[in-house]
Design a protein around this motif. Structure first.
Motif, mmCIF file in Angstrom:
data_model
loop_
_atom_site.group_PDB
_atom_site.id
_atom_site.type_symbol
_atom_site.label_atom_id
_atom_site.label_comp_id
_atom_site.label_asym_id
_atom_site.label_seq_id
_atom_site.Cartn_x
_atom_site.Cartn_y
_atom_site.Cartn_z
ATOM 1 N N GLU A 1 0.831 -1.207 0.000
ATOM 2 C CA GLU A 1 0.000 0.000 0.000
ATOM 3 C C GLU A 1 0.866 1.258 0.000
ATOM 4 O OE1 GLU A 1 -3.275 0.254 2.711
ATOM 5 O OE2 GLU A 1 -3.431 2.420 2.482
ATOM 6 N N ALA A 2 1.987 1.211 0.730
ATOM 7 C CA ALA A 2 2.770 2.435 0.926
ATOM 8 C C ALA A 2 3.518 2.851 -0.333
ATOM 9 C CB ALA A 2 3.744 2.240 2.078
ATOM 10 N N SER A 3 3.902 1.897 -1.189
ATOM 11 C CA SER A 3 4.643 2.260 -2.405
ATOM 12 C C SER A 3 3.922 1.742 -3.642
ATOM 13 C CB SER A 3 6.055 1.686 -2.359
ATOM 14 O OG SER A 3 6.617 1.753 -3.656
ATOM 15 N N LYS A 4 3.395 2.674 -4.406
ATOM 16 C CA LYS A 4 2.644 2.293 -5.606
ATOM 17 C C LYS A 4 3.573 1.613 -6.606
ATOM 18 C CE LYS A 4 -1.137 5.381 -5.014
ATOM 19 N NZ LYS A 4 -1.947 4.466 -4.232
ATOM 20 N N LEU A 5 4.827 2.037 -6.602
ATOM 21 C CA LEU A 5 5.790 1.482 -7.554
ATOM 22 C C LEU A 5 6.098 0.019 -7.218
ATOM 23 C CD1 LEU A 5 7.525 2.305 -9.950
ATOM 24 C CD2 LEU A 5 9.352 2.850 -8.343
ATOM 25 N N PHE B 1 -4.072 9.644 -19.037
ATOM 26 C CA PHE B 1 -3.235 9.202 -17.915
ATOM 27 C C PHE B 1 -3.773 9.638 -16.549
ATOM 28 C CE2 PHE B 1 -0.432 9.737 -21.584
ATOM 29 C CZ PHE B 1 0.078 8.456 -21.689
ATOM 30 N N VAL B 2 -3.379 8.843 -15.571
ATOM 31 C CA VAL B 2 -3.607 9.166 -14.159
ATOM 32 C C VAL B 2 -2.218 9.401 -13.572
ATOM 33 C CG1 VAL B 2 -4.384 8.192 -11.957
ATOM 34 C CG2 VAL B 2 -5.656 7.712 -14.042
ATOM 35 N N ILE B 3 -2.085 10.370 -12.680
ATOM 36 C CA ILE B 3 -0.774 10.674 -12.097
ATOM 37 C C ILE B 3 -0.788 10.266 -10.624
ATOM 38 C CG2 ILE B 3 0.916 12.506 -11.684
ATOM 39 C CD1 ILE B 3 -0.668 14.077 -13.926
ATOM 40 N N LYS B 4 0.184 9.441 -10.255
ATOM 41 C CA LYS B 4 0.219 8.959 -8.867
ATOM 42 C C LYS B 4 1.593 9.246 -8.271
ATOM 43 C CE LYS B 4 -2.959 5.101 -9.544
ATOM 44 N NZ LYS B 4 -3.179 3.647 -9.398
ATOM 45 N N SER B 5 1.620 9.625 -6.994
ATOM 46 C CA SER B 5 2.926 9.751 -6.350
ATOM 47 C C SER B 5 3.207 8.432 -5.644
ATOM 48 C CB SER B 5 2.929 10.920 -5.371
ATOM 49 O OG SER B 5 1.937 10.727 -4.416
ATOM 50 N N VAL C 1 4.196 20.442 -4.480
ATOM 51 C CA VAL C 1 3.172 19.817 -3.639
ATOM 52 C C VAL C 1 3.692 18.546 -2.976
ATOM 53 C CG1 VAL C 1 0.922 18.677 -3.731
ATOM 54 C CG2 VAL C 1 1.292 20.766 -5.024
ATOM 55 N N VAL C 2 4.326 17.659 -3.743
ATOM 56 C CA VAL C 2 4.710 16.353 -3.176
ATOM 57 C C VAL C 2 6.181 16.267 -2.800
ATOM 58 C CG1 VAL C 2 2.917 15.133 -4.474
ATOM 59 C CG2 VAL C 2 5.217 15.233 -5.407
ATOM 60 N N GLY C 3 6.940 17.318 -3.053
ATOM 61 C CA GLY C 3 8.375 17.252 -2.760
ATOM 62 C C GLY C 3 9.124 16.808 -4.002
ATOM 63 N N ARG C 4 10.454 16.749 -3.878
ATOM 64 C CA ARG C 4 11.272 16.482 -5.055
ATOM 65 C C ARG C 4 10.993 15.080 -5.609
ATOM 66 N NH1 ARG C 4 16.081 15.795 -7.507
ATOM 67 N NH2 ARG C 4 16.957 14.328 -6.023
ATOM 68 N N VAL C 5 10.769 15.041 -6.917
ATOM 69 C CA VAL C 5 10.541 13.752 -7.568
ATOM 70 C C VAL C 5 11.913 13.168 -7.893
ATOM 71 C CG1 VAL C 5 9.539 12.653 -9.600
ATOM 72 C CG2 VAL C 5 8.368 14.574 -8.495
ATOM 73 N N SER C 6 12.148 11.896 -7.510
ATOM 74 C CA SER C 6 13.470 11.296 -7.696
ATOM 75 C C SER C 6 13.309 9.791 -7.803
ATOM 76 C CB SER C 6 14.336 11.614 -6.487
ATOM 77 O OG SER C 6 13.783 10.943 -5.372
ATOM 78 N N GLY C 7 14.454 9.092 -7.918
ATOM 79 C CA GLY C 7 14.403 7.628 -7.939
ATOM 80 C C GLY C 7 13.775 7.062 -6.669
ATOM 81 N N GLN C 8 13.966 7.786 -5.539
ATOM 82 C CA GLN C 8 13.400 7.309 -4.264
ATOM 83 C C GLN C 8 11.908 7.656 -4.146
ATOM 84 O OE1 GLN C 8 16.744 8.705 -3.989
ATOM 85 N NE2 GLN C 8 17.189 6.509 -4.120
ATOM 86 N N ALA C 9 11.518 8.730 -4.812
ATOM 87 C CA ALA C 9 10.110 9.156 -4.717
ATOM 88 C C ALA C 9 9.601 9.463 -6.125
ATOM 89 C CB ALA C 9 10.007 10.380 -3.816
ATOM 90 N N PRO C 10 9.500 8.426 -6.953
ATOM 91 C CA PRO C 10 9.113 8.674 -8.342
ATOM 92 C C PRO C 10 7.612 8.948 -8.486
ATOM 93 C CG PRO C 10 9.418 6.339 -7.958
ATOM 94 C CD PRO C 10 9.708 7.018 -6.667
ATOM 95 N N LEU C 11 7.254 9.350 -9.672
ATOM 96 C CA LEU C 11 5.838 9.438 -10.022
ATOM 97 C C LEU C 11 5.499 8.237 -10.887
ATOM 98 C CD1 LEU C 11 5.401 13.147 -11.152
ATOM 99 C CD2 LEU C 11 4.977 12.158 -8.904
ATOM 100 N N LEU C 12 4.271 7.820 -10.783
ATOM 101 C CA LEU C 12 3.806 6.747 -11.644
ATOM 102 C C LEU C 12 2.791 7.367 -12.603
ATOM 103 C CD1 LEU C 12 4.692 3.812 -11.165
ATOM 104 C CD2 LEU C 12 2.437 3.384 -10.237
ATOM 105 N N ILE C 13 3.065 7.250 -13.890
ATOM 106 C CA ILE C 13 2.115 7.744 -14.883
ATOM 107 C C ILE C 13 1.407 6.508 -15.418
ATOM 108 C CG2 ILE C 13 1.832 9.082 -17.009
ATOM 109 C CD1 ILE C 13 3.125 10.719 -14.772
ATOM 110 N N GLU C 14 0.113 6.423 -15.129
ATOM 111 C CA GLU C 14 -0.629 5.188 -15.404
ATOM 112 C C GLU C 14 -1.714 5.443 -16.434
ATOM 113 O OE1 GLU C 14 -1.688 2.145 -12.114
ATOM 114 O OE2 GLU C 14 -3.495 3.317 -12.412
ATOM 115 N N GLN C 15 -1.942 4.464 -17.272
ATOM 116 C CA GLN C 15 -3.017 4.613 -18.266
ATOM 117 C C GLN C 15 -4.363 4.739 -17.552
ATOM 118 O OE1 GLN C 15 -3.572 1.230 -20.829
ATOM 119 N NE2 GLN C 15 -4.972 2.340 -22.163
ATOM 120 N N LYS C 16 -5.155 5.734 -17.987
ATOM 121 C CA LYS C 16 -6.478 5.912 -17.369
ATOM 122 C C LYS C 16 -7.452 4.895 -17.963
ATOM 123 C CE LYS C 16 -8.317 10.182 -17.186
ATOM 124 N NZ LYS C 16 -9.208 11.280 -17.630
ATOM 125 N N LEU C 17 -8.188 4.213 -17.100
ATOM 126 C CA LEU C 17 -9.163 3.234 -17.578
ATOM 127 C C LEU C 17 -10.564 3.716 -17.237
ATOM 128 C CD1 LEU C 17 -7.510 -0.120 -16.452
ATOM 129 C CD2 LEU C 17 -7.304 1.042 -18.651
#
Ligand code: GLY
Length: 435
Positions: free
Chosen positions: A107-111, A151-155, A185-201
């Protein structure tokens, strides 16, 4: 003052609607002297009860353990389950229904949950992890095609503010606008805190709930929530503005399909991560034309979905949690009210979910609510004179059940006409699509 006898369950949590409903149910089943609550947040309805100890009065978890001498500890919410508190509780050597860090990461890490889904053949929308906002902007601006590929954008991490965790933009321009403000808003995006760009269904979204232990599982009734703030599924994503659960037979086929196509690979995944796992697994599923697709895993029940499910559950919730704790789910055969709907509407303050700080407003009118509607706190605080005030963006839940969705809606919304506070808001279309 020491309680006279040990409590069977000590609930530890902030006092939200899911915990409030569970605590009231355990209290009814076992008696007030057999259930305790260590309240780390606020709840105007529970505050001051003899079986509730409050962190706000300076009491620690150690004090609560000494006071209640609990036989079992129950953690129900992400704050407690994902924060490591579950690990800390083990030092008391009291059986605790919680999840291991490996399961919490689902649950804590979408990636990491996405990686696991792919490894175990769980059907899930296509996605890409990106390590900078620029990369995300490139991807969205080049590939977004209205109606074809959106797309849906997820942190990746858990953020308190639901509107920042998952954004479902309706146009490419809206997606770009969100991304342009995202780092702030979410802080620096990086390898440790990436964004997930997901196909919208597109399709019906289902909050599939299942009880799982190492050898067995029990699928709970059909339940869905309303994530968007406004009627017609408009506005920002929230933690949930309402839920409907039902045992009417026409939804059984969907549950069977999700069970065979989604749950079975998910159980392999779960048991590979932790063969001893026992939990309420909540799988966020989109029913698409091509079948069910998993949007997310939650390693706890949904709030308010759990409130709706509890309204339908006929058998003992104490035995449900005990069966999970003992890893003896094979002995527990839950029964639910047949051919029944339950409906929950959440009430919020204007500004939720984007705003973080709210002033406290007095809530009135509870005395006029009919006994067929249960009112639960999600963010309230009380005064010593018994007055009740708002204390967060999402404030209350109102829940009811019955054999017709129309009568549930009438009863629920009639109850809400009596409750009032400044800047009160709620969706008026909860359950409408089931009519
Ligand atoms: N209602 C959505 C959740 O509990 O995450």
């Amino acid at each position: 003052m020491q309680m006279k006898q040990p409590v069977v369950w000590l609930v530890v949590g902030g006092g939200n609607a899911r915990e409030h409903a569970t605590f009231l149910r355990l209290d009814r089943e076992l008696g007030s002297d057999r259930v305790g609550f260590y309240l780390t947040g606020s709840n105007a309805f529970l505050s001051g009860r003899a079986n509730v100890l409050e962190a706000s009065t300076g009491k620690s978890l150690d004090d609560a353990i000494n006071f209640f001498a609990p036989e079992r500890i129950l953690l129900l919410s992400p704050n407690e389950l994902l924060s490591g508190l579950a690990e800390g509780v083990h030092r008391y050597s009291i059986p605790c229904l919680a999840v291991s860090p490996a399961i919490a990461a689902l649950e804590a890490s979408k990636l990491s949950s996405k990686k696991m889904m792919l490894a175990y053949g769980v059907p899930t929308p296509m996605s890409m992890a990106v390590e900078s906002v620029e990369e995300a902007l490139d991807l969205v601006s080049q590939h977004w095609k209205d109606g074809e590929l959106e797309f849906v954008i997820k942190s990746d991490g858990m953020l308190a503010n639901a509107s920042h965790r998952v954004v479902v933009p309706s146009t490419r321009e809206a997606a770009i606008e969100v991304l342009q403000t995202w780092e702030g808003v979410v802080g620096r995006v990086s390898g440790q805190a990436p964004l997930l760009i997901e196909q919208k269904l597109y399709g019906e979204e289902l909050s599939f709930h299942v009880l799982v232990d190492p050898t067995t599982y029990r699928v709970m009734p059909y339940v869905t929530d309303y994530k968007r703030l406004r009627n017609g599924d408009l506005g920002p994503n929230t933690h949930g503005m309402g839920a409907v659960a039902t045992t009417v037979p026409e939804y059984a086929a969907v549950l069977r399909q999700v069970e065979s196509e989604v749950l079975l690979p998910s159980l392999r995944l779960l048991r590979a991560l932790d063969p001893n796992a026992a939990l309420i697994l909540y799988v966020g599923v989109m029913m698409t034309r091509d079948g069910p697709r998993v949007l997310e895993y939650n390693v706890r029940s949904g709030n308010p979905e759990w409130v709706a499910l509890l309204q339908l559950l006929e058998s003992s919730v104490h035995l449900l949690f005990d069966a999970l704790l003992q890893r003896e789910l094979h002995r527990y055969h839950p029964t639910y009210k047949p051919d029944t709907y339950s409906v929950v509407a959440m009430v919020n303050q204007k500004g939720y979910p984007e705003e973080e700080i709210f002033t406290s407003k007095q809530i009135q009118g509870f005395e006029w609510v009919s006994s067929g509607v249960e009112i639960l706190s999600d963010g309230t605080t009380g005064s010593s004179e018994g007055e009740k005030f708002t204390s967060s963006g999402r404030v209350l839940g109102a829940a009811t059940f019955g054999s017709s969705i129309e009568s549930c809606r009438i009863r629920l919304y009639e109850a809400l006409t009596h409750i009032r506070f400044e800047d009160m808001e709620f969706r008026t279309d909860i359950g409408l699509k089931f009519c």
